[in-house]
Each structure stands twice: as C-alpha cells, then as structure tokens.
Design an enzyme around this catalytic site. Structure first.
Site, mmCIF file in Angstrom:
data_model
loop_
_atom_site.group_PDB
_atom_site.id
_atom_site.type_symbol
_atom_site.label_atom_id
_atom_site.label_comp_id
_atom_site.label_asym_id
_atom_site.label_seq_id
_atom_site.Cartn_x
_atom_site.Cartn_y
_atom_site.Cartn_z
ATOM 1 N N GLN A 99 0.845 -1.197 0.000
ATOM 2 C CA GLN A 99 0.000 0.000 0.000
ATOM 3 C C GLN A 99 0.881 1.249 0.000
ATOM 4 O O GLN A 99 1.697 1.446 0.900
ATOM 5 C CB GLN A 99 -0.923 0.011 1.215
ATOM 6 C CG GLN A 99 -1.971 1.112 1.138
ATOM 7 C CD GLN A 99 -2.849 1.156 2.376
ATOM 8 O OE1 GLN A 99 -2.388 1.541 3.442
ATOM 9 N NE2 GLN A 99 -4.108 0.796 2.228
ATOM 10 N N TYR A 181 -6.130 10.696 4.201
ATOM 11 C CA TYR A 181 -4.771 10.998 3.773
ATOM 12 C C TYR A 181 -4.793 11.819 2.479
ATOM 13 O O TYR A 181 -5.841 12.244 2.021
ATOM 14 C CB TYR A 181 -3.964 9.710 3.663
ATOM 15 C CG TYR A 181 -3.856 9.011 5.004
ATOM 16 C CD1 TYR A 181 -3.391 9.703 6.135
ATOM 17 C CD2 TYR A 181 -4.260 7.695 5.183
ATOM 18 C CE1 TYR A 181 -3.315 9.099 7.381
ATOM 19 C CE2 TYR A 181 -4.185 7.075 6.426
ATOM 20 C CZ TYR A 181 -3.720 7.794 7.520
ATOM 21 O OH TYR A 181 -3.655 7.193 8.759
ATOM 22 N N ARG A 228 -7.641 2.034 -2.725
ATOM 23 C CA ARG A 228 -8.477 1.990 -1.518
ATOM 24 C C ARG A 228 -9.196 3.313 -1.306
ATOM 25 O O ARG A 228 -8.581 4.377 -1.400
ATOM 26 C CB ARG A 228 -7.620 1.678 -0.290
ATOM 27 C CG ARG A 228 -8.430 1.309 0.949
ATOM 28 C CD ARG A 228 -7.567 1.141 2.170
ATOM 29 N NE ARG A 228 -8.117 0.098 3.049
ATOM 30 C CZ ARG A 228 -7.829 -0.011 4.347
ATOM 31 N NH1 ARG A 228 -7.020 0.851 4.926
ATOM 32 N NH2 ARG A 228 -8.350 -0.994 5.071
ATOM 33 N N GLY A 324 -8.797 -6.822 9.854
ATOM 34 C CA GLY A 324 -7.720 -6.039 10.437
ATOM 35 C C GLY A 324 -7.263 -6.520 11.791
ATOM 36 O O GLY A 324 -6.325 -7.303 11.905
#
Length: 367
Positions: A99, A181, A228, A324
């Site tokens: 990622q 982000y 994503r 996760g």
C-alpha cells in the site's frame, strides 16, 4: 461443501487461495531509517495463509510520513528490507501487495524535510491530534498549500515508489486514497478549497488521484494495481456534505481501468445520510450501491465478522473481505474462519511500536 471463504478467487493477475484478506495494518515498528525490521519477516510469513496480504501503509517519501516508525519505500535500505518480507511470503505460497501512502496534512513538522510544515491541498488544519515521533500527541498543524509544481513532484514520487515496490518483489501495489490521507484530502470539499485545476468541481478534485493511477500504470499492469477508498470516513476529516457525488464519479471512472481490485472501507454502523447509528444492513453498504456499475473485483473492510463476510460475498457485493485487528492477534485467521474457530483476543496496548510482544508471539491454533 466448501465454505465460501475458503474457495479460490481471481483478483486481477492472481488466483488467491481463499477470500480472506489481511488488511493493511500500521504497526510502527520500523528501524531508525524507516526500514522494516527483521521481526517483520516472521510477522508477515506467519500470516501468509491469507488469500492476499496488503502490507502496511508505506510512505512514498519522507514528506509522506505522519506517524512514528512507519516504513518507507524510497531508499535502497527500505527496498532490501521489504525484499526479505516478500521472499518469505512467497516461500509460504502467499500473495502480497504494497500500500503506497502519503499522509498529507496528517503529519507534523518533526517528520518533514527541514522541519517544514506538512503539505495539503489547502491550508486547513485537520481535526484531531498528530502522533509525534515520541508517541506523544499534539494538535494537527495548519499545513502549507501545495503548488501545482509540487503536486507534479508528488506524482513522480508515487511513480518511483511503484518502481521500488516492484524491485522489492511485491505482486502488486494498492494506492491509498482513503482514511483522510492526501488523495482523500484532495477529493473532499471539506479539505480542498483550491480554485485551480485541482480544486472546485469533482473532476478537478479527483485529478490528482487519476494522475497517480495513470503514472503507476507506466510501471505496473492494471491487473496488479488496486486502490483503496473510504467514502464515509470522518476520522481525521470533517464529514463530507455529499460523499455520493464524489465517490460515484470516482468509481465510475475506475470501472474503465479494470484494476486488480477496488478496496472499500465501510463505515457500516453509521448512516451517511444523517449520522444516526443504524443496525448493520448489507443492503445499505456502499459496495451494494456500486454493484450495478462497478463489475471488477471489490475487497471490503470495516470490522466484518465471518457471517457478515459470507453474506456480502454471497450477495455478490464483494469478491473478498479484509480483516484487520483479528489479523494482528491471529496469524492463522483464514484457517480459523473457515473452520469456525475463534480468533485470539488482541491486546490494543501492543498495536503500535515495540518489539515481538503483540507482534510475532500470538499463537496458532493447535490441531
């Protein structure tokens, strides 16, 4: 009869051994040079039974960092450290993507070159608190607005990071455009007030995302690239007035790219229309909303358990499900899900930073 989670699935160029995906999990355990430690080889190798591992978010440059001890992919040392990880995962028969990450304004001057301010689409401080290098917390600083020339430099940083990921032996890359982000900051009106070609209309706010995607396509085949998104994320960013107008535009354009997969984070307990808490309902998920116009593989994340994971796969809303916290505590999670075995309890105190405790010392199920 096979459990739906244990049957293989074609994701882009790869046939995954099962539909259980290890989500990208920030662990903050890199070395002083932001290279993965030797312990990470064991950590990822332990979890190679996942159909796909999405390695933890990894900054494309020093400017892209926003947390203590997170790994990078912009130096030779960092590339070599990741090579050991990909070699181990492949030795165990696994598939692993990297990622690619730039945190934008969710940073602090202590991480930045020359202790300069973090960068963002606009000079608007994020809500919440930054992690400082010593793990203390402070209010996010008001970032510096990027110039167009600097945006082009960031696009080049993504391209070089994609090259470095290939050198490090990854099977593909996932572009991180979620979780407040940098790429999400450009997408959303609450963080982007620019008036140039990167602001205003949704086509302009999405420009950077597609420039990044297009430049990575010069390095990797589309069947080895993923992206994503988190349409209803409100962590590190204010609520967006009309997220559907943004993400429907983005996803419809992405459909033409035929990526390996689209990775969607669901805020499944919140009704994005009014913020009221609602009971989990698979038919209210964004992956259901896009299922009519996005037909390439979808991986969904967001606190799913086995039953909910099976439901969204059976309904055709998702191809696979990412897990996760349970992958932090349970290295053989795929085996346990398929065999109706409980995961290990996780210890939140060891999620970030530290060494082997809470990282490589969780037990496998004893047959």
């Amino acid at each position: 009869m096979s459990n739906i989670l244990e049957t293989p699935i074609q994701i882009g160029a790869y046939t995954l051994r099962n539909k259980v995906v290890m989500a990208p999990l920030t662990r903050m355990r890199s070395t002083g040079n932001f290279a993965q430690p030797e312990l990470a080889v064991e950590y990822y190798g332990q979890r190679a039974g996942a159909g796909l591992i999405i390695a933890e978010a990894t900054q494309i440059s020093q400017q892209g960092q926003g947390y203590p001890n997170t790994p990078g992919i912009y130096t030779d040392e960092q590339i070599e450290a990741y090579k050991k990880i990909t070699d181990k995962v492949h030795e165990e028969g696994g598939t692993i993507f990297l990622q690619l990450w730039h945190v934008g304004r969710l940073s602090f001057k202590d991480y930045q070159p020359n202790n300069s301010l973090p960068v963002a689409p606009s000079a608007l401080a994020a809500p919440g608190h930054a992690y400082l290098p010593d793990f203390s917390r402070a209010d996010y600083e008001t970032p510096r607005e990027l110039t167009v020339a600097e945006i082009k430099e960031i696009v080049e940083d993504y391209r070089q990071a994609a090259i470095n990921a290939k050198e490090a032996g990854f099977d593909g890359v996932e572009i991180h455009a979620a979780n407040a982000y940098l790429l999400e900051q450009f997408l959303k009106t609450v963080s982007n007030q620019r008036t140039d070609e990167y602001g205003g209309a949704v086509e302009n706010r999405a420009r950077l995302l597609f420039e990044v995607l297009d430049t990575i396509l010069t390095v990797w085949d589309n069947s080895k690239i993923a992206l994503r998104i988190s349409p209803f994320n409100v962590s590190g960013i204010a609520p967006e007035p009309d997220p559907y107008s943004i993400y429907d535009y983005v996803v419809k354009r992405l459909a033409d790219y035929k990526l390996a997969y689209l990775h969607v984070i669901e805020n499944k307990e919140i009704d994005p229309g009014n913020g009221a808490t609602v009971t989990f309902d698979t038919d209210k998920l964004y992956i259901k909303h896009i299922s009519d116009f996005y037909t390439s593989p979808v991986i969904v994340a967001g606190g799913f358990d086995k039953d909910k994971a099976e439901t969204v796969i059976e309904k055709g809303y998702a191809s696979a499900v990412a897990f996760g916290k349970n992958y932090i505590s349970t290295p053989d999670l795929a085996y346990r899900l398929v065999n109706d075995l409980e995961p290990n309890a996780f210890d939140r105190a060891t999620f970030y930073g530290g060494g082997a405790k809470g990282y490589t010392d969780y037990p496998f199920y004893k047959v």
